[in-house]
Motif scaffolding. Structure first.
Motif, short mmCIF file in Angstrom:
data_model
loop_
_atom_site.label_atom_id
_atom_site.label_comp_id
_atom_site.label_asym_id
_atom_site.label_seq_id
_atom_site.Cartn_x
_atom_site.Cartn_y
_atom_site.Cartn_z
N SER A 1 2.03 6.31 -7.16
CA SER A 1 0.92 7.17 -7.62
C SER A 1 1.34 8.62 -7.50
CB SER A 1 -0.34 6.91 -6.79
OG SER A 1 -0.80 5.59 -6.94
N ALA A 2 1.96 8.97 -6.38
CA ALA A 2 2.43 10.34 -6.16
C ALA A 2 3.52 10.70 -7.17
CB ALA A 2 2.96 10.49 -4.74
N ALA B 1 1.12 4.00 -3.06
CA ALA B 1 0.90 5.44 -2.82
C ALA B 1 2.10 6.26 -3.31
CB ALA B 1 0.67 5.68 -1.33
N VAL C 1 -5.11 4.17 -9.20
CA VAL C 1 -5.28 5.16 -8.14
C VAL C 1 -5.02 6.57 -8.69
CG1 VAL C 1 -4.29 6.01 -5.97
CG2 VAL C 1 -4.75 3.57 -6.27
N TYR C 2 -3.97 6.70 -9.48
CA TYR C 2 -3.65 8.00 -10.09
C TYR C 2 -4.83 8.54 -10.91
CZ TYR C 2 -1.75 11.11 -13.69
OH TYR C 2 -1.54 12.16 -14.55
N ILE D 1 0.84 -1.20 0.00
CA ILE D 1 0.00 0.00 0.00
C ILE D 1 0.87 1.25 0.00
CG2 ILE D 1 -1.65 1.35 1.36
CD1 ILE D 1 -2.83 -1.35 2.28
N ILE D 2 1.94 1.24 0.80
CA ILE D 2 2.84 2.39 0.86
C ILE D 2 3.52 2.61 -0.49
CG2 ILE D 2 4.99 3.25 1.87
CD1 ILE D 2 4.13 1.84 4.49
N SER E 1 -1.29 1.25 -8.88
CA SER E 1 -0.78 2.61 -8.68
C SER E 1 -1.30 3.55 -9.75
CB SER E 1 0.75 2.61 -8.64
OG SER E 1 1.30 2.43 -9.94
#
Length: 201
Positions: A20-21, A17, A65-66, A13-14, A62
């Motif tokens: 995605s960032a 994220a 999510v983006y 999950i980390i 990822s």
């Protein structure tokens, strides 16, 4: 019959994220071209890194999510755009291709012979083979991106197929090839570091 749920560890999950960032940040490195509606961005680099480092499952997620972050209104697409309008515009096909691009790259990399290990003690021949396999996977992913992007570009702007190819690929291919070479080098080194640190297996 029990359905199989896709589960993610806290580490996954980390990492999802983080990548995605990373895609959000690299999307804003954007250069507009006067004669084309498609800017030159670093998103291809971000997708290649996410897919190669995280694999097909987490790399694909990822990018999903983006896209979802952008759809709900956060200005994460290139040029700080957001919403469904960005996906329905000329560049929407490229954006929507990212999860499929990531899956393709991750799938090919994970299908490669497991002897191509990413570790400090691997022979130079295996290291070179590992980097080459990453490069081939990224090139395959780029083709997926171009297929989605070109077809949607032609449809949204009512261009002929040949014109869509020129507008959607012709000007960008050399830059994307450079990004892929950068990604293949960076991904190998970053993945090796993450494996050593225990964040990846």
């Amino acid at each position: 019959m029990k359905s199989k749920l896709i589960r993610f560890s806290l580490k996954e999950i980390i990492l999802i994220a983080i990548f995605s960032a990373l895609t959000i940040v690299l999307a804003q490195i954007s250069v507009k071209i006067p004669f084309s509606p498609i800017p030159i961005t670093m998103q291809v680099l971000a997708v290649c890194l996410a897919a190669t480092i995280l694999g097909k499952k987490c790399g694909t997620v990822s990018q999903i999510v983006y896209i979802l972050i952008g759809i709900i209104g956060f200005p994460v697409f290139s040029g700080f755009n957001s919403g469904l309008g960005a996906l329905l515009g000329p560049t929407g096909g490229y954006i929507l291709s990212f999860p499929f691009m990531a899956f393709t790259i991750g799938y090919i990399n994970e299908s490669v012979d497991k002897r191509i290990a990413i570790n400090n003690n691997a022979p130079s021949e295996l290291i070179n083979s590992g980097r080459l396999s990453m490069l081939i996977a990224m090139l395959s992913g780029l083709i997926v991106c171009y297929i989605f992007g070109t077809f949607w570009l032609g449809f949204s702007l009512k261009l002929s197929f040949s014109k869509a190819l020129i507008v959607g690929i012709g000007w960008y291919l050399p830059f994307d090839i450079i990004k892929i070479f950068m990604a293949s080098f960076l991904a190998y080194e970053v993945k090796r570091a993450l494996i050593r640190s225990g964040l990846l297996t």
